[in-house]
Structures are given as structure tokens and as C-alpha cells.
Design a protein around this motif. Structure first.
Motif, PDB file in Angstrom:
ATOM      1  N   SER A 335      10.266  82.238  46.666  1.00 14.74           N
ATOM      2  CA  SER A 335       8.783  81.953  47.107  1.00 14.74           C
ATOM      3  C   SER A 335       9.015  81.339  48.096  1.00 14.74           C
ATOM      4  O   SER A 335       7.279  80.544  48.742  1.00 14.74           O
ATOM      5  N   VAL A 336       9.410  81.554  49.476  1.00 14.45           N
ATOM      6  CA  VAL A 336       9.837  81.132  50.487  1.00 14.45           C
ATOM      7  C   VAL A 336       8.991  81.863  51.750  1.00 14.45           C
ATOM      8  O   VAL A 336       8.777  81.256  52.459  1.00 14.45           O
ATOM      9  N   MET A 416      17.361  73.026  38.655  1.00 14.19           N
ATOM     10  CA  MET A 416      16.562  72.182  39.106  1.00 14.19           C
ATOM     11  C   MET A 416      16.280  71.756  40.665  1.00 14.19           C
ATOM     12  O   MET A 416      14.640  71.778  40.763  1.00 14.19           O
ATOM     13  N   LEU A 417      16.751  72.036  41.083  1.00 19.88           N
ATOM     14  CA  LEU A 417      16.994  72.223  42.947  1.00 19.88           C
ATOM     15  C   LEU A 417      15.943  73.881  43.186  1.00 19.88           C
ATOM     16  O   LEU A 417      14.666  72.894  44.209  1.00 19.88           O
ATOM     17  N   ALA A 418      15.924  74.593  43.122  1.00 21.22           N
ATOM     18  CA  ALA A 418      15.072  75.285  42.958  1.00 21.22           C
ATOM     19  C   ALA A 418      14.268  75.720  42.406  1.00 21.22           C
ATOM     20  O   ALA A 418      13.254  76.020  43.429  1.00 21.22           O
ATOM     21  N   ALA A 419      13.379  74.626  41.611  1.00 24.26           N
ATOM     22  CA  ALA A 419      12.779  75.026  41.257  1.00 24.26           C
ATOM     23  C   ALA A 419      11.439  74.030  41.751  1.00 24.26           C
ATOM     24  O   ALA A 419      10.296  74.670  41.922  1.00 24.26           O
ATOM     25  N   LYS A 420      12.216  72.957  42.606  1.00 22.60           N
ATOM     26  CA  LYS A 420      11.148  72.002  43.415  1.00 22.60           C
ATOM     27  C   LYS A 420      10.817  72.868  44.860  1.00 22.60           C
ATOM     28  O   LYS A 420       9.005  72.096  45.255  1.00 22.60           O
ATOM     29  N   ILE A 421      11.918  73.356  45.462  1.00 26.36           N
ATOM     30  CA  ILE A 421      11.407  74.484  46.238  1.00 26.36           C
ATOM     31  C   ILE A 421      10.164  75.423  45.727  1.00 26.36           C
ATOM     32  O   ILE A 421       9.712  75.703  46.252  1.00 26.36           O
ATOM     33  N   TYR A 422      10.407  76.161  44.653  1.00 27.60           N
ATOM     34  CA  TYR A 422       9.514  76.982  44.249  1.00 27.60           C
ATOM     35  C   TYR A 422       8.214  76.784  44.569  1.00 27.60           C
ATOM     36  O   TYR A 422       7.457  77.555  44.056  1.00 27.60           O
ATOM     37  N   ILE A 433       9.169  79.267  56.843  1.00 29.71           N
ATOM     38  CA  ILE A 433       9.297  77.968  56.407  1.00 29.71           C
ATOM     39  C   ILE A 433      11.485  77.545  57.122  1.00 29.71           C
ATOM     40  O   ILE A 433      12.004  78.978  57.277  1.00 29.71           O
ATOM     41  N   THR A 434      11.796  76.606  57.766  1.00 28.23           N
ATOM     42  CA  THR A 434      13.151  76.748  57.452  1.00 28.23           C
ATOM     43  C   THR A 434      14.212  75.737  57.156  1.00 28.23           C
ATOM     44  O   THR A 434      13.353  75.173  55.622  1.00 28.23           O
ATOM     45  N   TRP A 435      15.056  75.759  57.297  1.00 24.76           N
ATOM     46  CA  TRP A 435      15.930  74.732  55.899  1.00 24.76           C
ATOM     47  C   TRP A 435      15.416  73.503  55.759  1.00 24.76           C
ATOM     48  O   TRP A 435      15.758  72.975  55.007  1.00 24.76           O
ATOM     49  N   GLY A 436      15.556  72.760  56.764  1.00 22.76           N
ATOM     50  CA  GLY A 436      14.797  71.586  56.965  1.00 22.76           C
ATOM     51  C   GLY A 436      13.789  71.350  56.488  1.00 22.76           C
ATOM     52  O   GLY A 436      13.731  70.700  55.724  1.00 22.76           O
ATOM     53  N   GLU A 437      12.799  71.983  56.369  1.00 19.80           N
ATOM     54  CA  GLU A 437      11.663  71.900  55.468  1.00 19.80           C
ATOM     55  C   GLU A 437      12.173  72.299  54.187  1.00 19.80           C
ATOM     56  O   GLU A 437      11.774  71.619  53.164  1.00 19.80           O
ATOM     57  N   MET A 438      13.338  72.807  53.449  1.00 16.96           N
ATOM     58  CA  MET A 438      13.276  73.457  52.165  1.00 16.96           C
ATOM     59  C   MET A 438      14.374  71.829  52.070  1.00 16.96           C
ATOM     60  O   MET A 438      13.949  71.639  49.916  1.00 16.96           O
ATOM     61  N   ILE A 439      15.033  70.946  52.573  1.00 13.50           N
ATOM     62  CA  ILE A 439      15.011  70.087  52.147  1.00 13.50           C
ATOM     63  C   ILE A 439      14.406  69.122  52.087  1.00 13.50           C
ATOM     64  O   ILE A 439      14.921  67.905  51.327  1.00 13.50           O
ATOM     65  N   LYS A 440      13.078  69.109  52.567  1.00 15.85           N
ATOM     66  CA  LYS A 440      12.496  67.668  52.326  1.00 15.85           C
ATOM     67  C   LYS A 440      12.015  68.694  51.391  1.00 15.85           C
ATOM     68  O   LYS A 440      12.190  66.598  50.588  1.00 15.85           O
ATOM     69  N   TRP A 441      11.754  69.079  50.818  1.00 18.05           N
ATOM     70  CA  TRP A 441      10.776  69.458  49.679  1.00 18.05           C
ATOM     71  C   TRP A 441      12.036  68.972  48.094  1.00 18.05           C
ATOM     72  O   TRP A 441      11.010  68.675  47.903  1.00 18.05           O
ATOM     73  N   LEU A 442      13.178  68.924  48.457  1.00 18.27           N
ATOM     74  CA  LEU A 442      14.328  68.589  47.483  1.00 18.27           C
ATOM     75  C   LEU A 442      13.911  67.303  47.205  1.00 18.27           C
ATOM     76  O   LEU A 442      14.111  67.175  46.150  1.00 18.27           O
TER      77      LEU A 442
END
Length: 446
Positions: A335-336, A416-422, A433-442
Motif C-alpha cells: 500500500s505504500v 491492526m497496525l498494518a490497517a493503519k498503514i494501509y 515513503i520512509t520507515w519514519g513516516e510509516m511509524i508516524k501513521w501508526l
């Protein structure tokens, strides 16, 4: 029908009716059957003409011992007036090789040589050795001049045959004791590795299918239409479950086709007289072992000692649990990103974990109850792969239940975590997209 149910139905039917699914479902079992059947059939195909071997026995003791076989004709040659090479070239007998014995083989076993213009096949050396070795052994024993020495030696040979017996539940009253069934560590090891490899392969194959499906829908902008009527979480779960059902369908069809094919061709169910004859040339003792009905009975007892319903049932559970856990991660990765090349930075950590689990399973085969096997079969990210190695060795029930519980709890959390990123990534285009941004989405609230 619920929205998730409709998505599952769409994903399942769309993939099952694809030509690629039908071709792969039929082709892989046929390839597997061919890999088992073709070598067995080809091994029975002999040369239409036996190879001629000239035997020059300078001692006059051993040439007569060699008898013709289906593969080789041994032609005694008393003496030659030229060099072996010249004789080989001038002979009208279409010689394959020349065997020269120029010394007492009992005192000097190296006084035998094979000369040929081509590299000889191992079968020729095996054929000659299998005929001369018993004869030389008898001569050596006779040279000691001890009455009945050969019989004494034969009777003194002892080869232990270790039975492995597994205690089961007590039958009837406790006085009768537990039930006993024969087991085989070799069979258990083979089964464990096969099931481990299947789960390892399926997680990569079907998890990658989810990731590619999500990425394609995002790239084609189909997802923008779909999220207008369903929630991103429902879309993700429908895709994950739909692909899981496709995987189970394909696996069951493979089992049916491969099992039916092997039964139809009789692969692995019988040893022909030709096979026994060929094996006897390599090791005469092997023939009696294979032809012995008691040996066949022992093999059947070993197979009967394996709890196949439990193994297959646990395989399905761990396949579902492992697939769901990693498929949610694969869906989040899909998704990212906008193209497949961008998945590498996210796939490397996931791939390393799965590869670690696979190698941990391999090293756990020799010690299925050791610390490595125990912890890797409990930790959810490695348990689907490693536990399959341990299962044939009777894992305690509490470890099995704990492993399954943690696996599905972790799947719920990862989903549940993947759904937030998705939810955020599926509608984002043109940005790396970077790992940092994905952590923010969580951290975003629903």
C-alpha cells in the motif's frame, strides 16, 4: 453477504479462474510425479547391446570368475603379442575396455587395472568388484587352513537392528500399561522438513501475491473507487482471506493430484525384480533386505507410527496463522509503494526474518527440543516454520497451544497496525515513503 465476504468472493473467484492458477495447479503436481517416475523408468532402460570387456589375466586365476551380465560381456584373452592399446585398437570385437590382472590379488589387491579410451562408468567397477570380492574373500579364508572358518566368520557377524518404540496413552486400566507403537526418527525428520519447506514457500508465494495485488490496484487507481464503498480495513482483510483460500485450494488439489498420480503409477510402493537385480550388483546384501517381507512390514509400521491427521491439521493451522501474520505485513508494504522496485527497502527486513526461521528449522532438526527449536517455535514470527520440524517429535500440548495462541494474537495486533498503514498509504501517490513516516501513521487515531 457482508462487504468483507463480497471482497473475499471476488478475490477468490478472480484468482481461481485465472489460466495461470489452473496451469500451475496442474503443472506442478505433474512435474513432481515426473521427477519421481521418470528416473525410475529410465533406470530400467538398458543398452540394447552389452559392452565387451577384454580380460587379460596373467595369473590365470581370476578371469574365469567373471561372468557375463546384461550390461557387460567379459571376453577372456590368454595372451596378446602387442601392447594393450594396440590390441584395443586392432580388435574386431568393438571393445569398451580392457581389464588386466597382473598379480596375486590377495597379496596385492591393486594389481588390477581397467584401460579404456573413454572414462568408464562406475557400474563396470562395481560389477567387477561384486564378482571378484566374494571369491577372493573365500580364498583368503581358505588360506588359513582352519576347518569351518568361513562358517564361523559368517555366524560371528552381528548387525543390530534398533527398534524405536513410542509410548502412547494407557489403554484400559493402568495395570495394562501404555500403548506401544513403532516410530522412526528418519521418517519424522523427513516429514518435518517437507512441511517446513511448504509453509516457507507458501508464505513467500501467497504473501507476495497479496502485496502485488494491493500494489496493482493502487497503481491502476481501482482502489479509489473501491474505498468509496468499503473501508480500507475491510478491503485489506478481504484480499488477505481471499488469497488464503486460494492457497488452501491449490494445496488440497496438489495433495489429491500427487497422491492419485503416485498411486496410479505405483511410485514407491513396490520394488521390481529388475531393481533388485541392479541393486544386488552394487551390494548383494541389499537384495535380501529389500526382498525380505519383514523389512516391508517394518517400513509400514514406521509410517503407521506417524500421526498424519494431527500433522496435516497443524499444518493447516500454522499455514493460516503464518500466512495471515505475514500477509498483513505484505499488504501494508504494497500500500505504500507505487512500483515493485520500491518494495525492496521494506521487504529486506521481512525476508531476513523468514530466512532466519527457515535456517533455524534446519538446525533444529537434530535437536527438536533444544533452546533454538523451543524459542523459535514459540515466537510468532518464526513459529509457523520451526514448529513444523518439531511436530513429528511429539511437542508437549502446552507448548503447541501457547505457540498457536501467541501466533494468532500477534496476527490480530499486526493486522491492526498494518490497517493503519494501509488506510493512509493506499491513497498516497508519487511520494517515496520512509520507515519514519510509516511509524508516524501508526500513531494516528482512528
Amino acid at each position: 453477504m457482508s462487504k468483507i465476504g463480497l471482497i473475499i468472493e471476488r478475490e477468490y473467484l478472480t484468482r481461481v479462474y485465472k489460466k495461470s492458477f489452473i496451469v500451475m495447479t496442474l503443472t506442478i503436481p505433474l512435474i513432481f510425479i515426473a521427477l519421481a517416475a521418470v528416473p525410475a523408468l529410465l533406470s530400467q532402460v538398458k543398452d540394447s547391446k552389452a559392452k565387451n570387456i577384454a580380460v587379460i589375466d596373467e595369473t590365470g586365476k581370476y578371469g574365469s570368475v567373471l561372468k557375463n551380465t546384461e550390461t557387460y560381456n567379459f571376453i577372456p584373452v590368454k595372451e596378446i603379442s602387442e601392447t594393450p592399446f594396440e590390441y584395443y585398437k586392432d580388435s574386431d570385437k568393438d571393445l569398451y575396455a580392457i581389464l588386466i590382472i597382473n598379480g596375486d590379488l590377495i597379496e596385492n589387491p591393486e594389481k588390477i587395472s581397467i584401460f579404456s579410451e573413454k572414462t568408464i562408468t562406475p557400474g563396470l567397477k562395481t560389477d567387477i568388484s561384486s564378482q571378484l570380492n566374494p571369491y577372493l574373500t573365500d580364498l583368503k579364508i581358505a588360506s588359513f587352513n582352519i576347518p569351518d572358518l568361513k562358517d564361523i566368520i559368517d555366524e560371528s557377524k552381528v548387525k543390530i537392528d534398533i527398534n524405536t518404540v513410542k509410548w502412547g496413552e494407557t489403554s484400559g486400566s493402568s495395570a495394562e500399561g501404555p500403548t506401544e507403537t513403532k516410530s522412526s526418527s528418519e521418517v519424522a525428520t523427513a516429514l518435518g522438513f517437507i512441511f517446513t519447506f511448504l509453509i516457507y514457500m507458501f508464505i513467500f508465494a501467497y504473501g507476495g501475491m497479496v502485496m502485488n495485488g494491493v500494489m496493482q490496484e493502487k497503481t491502476n487507481r481501482i482502489v479509489e473507487v473501491m474505498v468509496s464503498s468499503v473501508k480500507p480495513f475491510e478491503l485489506m482483510m478481504g484480499k488477505i482471506i481471499g488469497v488464503a483460500l486460494v492457497g488452501l485450494t491449490q494445496f488440497l488439489l496438489w495433495v489429491v493430484i500427487i497422491g492419485g498420480g503416485m498411486m496410479a503409477f505405483g511410485i514407491g510402493t513396490a520394488v521390481s525384480s529388475t531393481d533388485i537385480s541392479a541393486l544386488s550388483q552394487m551390494d548383494p546384501a541389499m537384495t535380501s533386505q529389500i526382498a525380505d517381507p519383514s523389512m516391508i512390514g517394518k517400513i509400514n509400521e514406521m509410517i503407521a507410527g506417524i500421526n498424519f491427521p494431527k500433522l496435516i491439521g497443524m499444518f493447516v493451522i500454522y499455514f493460516i496463522g503464518g500466512y495471515l501474520l505475514y500477509a498483513s505485513i505484505f499488504a501494508a508494504i504494497g500500500s505504500v509503494v507505487d512500483q515493485e522496485a520500491d518494495t525492496q527497502q521494506f521487504m529486506i527486513p521481512v525476508t531476513m526474518i523468514i530466512l532466519f526461521a527457515f535456517y533455524a528449522a534446519i538446525y533444529s532438526i537434530e535437536n527438536p527440543d533444544g533452546p533454538l527449536a523451543f524459542w523459535c517455535s514459540i515466537i510468532p514470527f518464526t513459529s509457523p516454520i520451526v514448529m513444523m520440524v518439531r511436530l513429528p517429535f511429539d511437542v508437549p500440548a502446552w507448548q503447541l497451544l501457547l505457540s498457536i495462541f501467541l501466533l494468532f494474537i500477534t496476527f490480530i495486533g499486526s493486522t491492526m497496525l498494518a490497517a493503519k498503514i494501509y488506510r493512509t498509504g493506499i491513497l498516497m501517490y508519487g511520494k517515496k515513503i520512509t520507515w519514519g513516516e510509516m511509524i508516524k501513521w501508526l500513531r494516528y487515531k482512528n
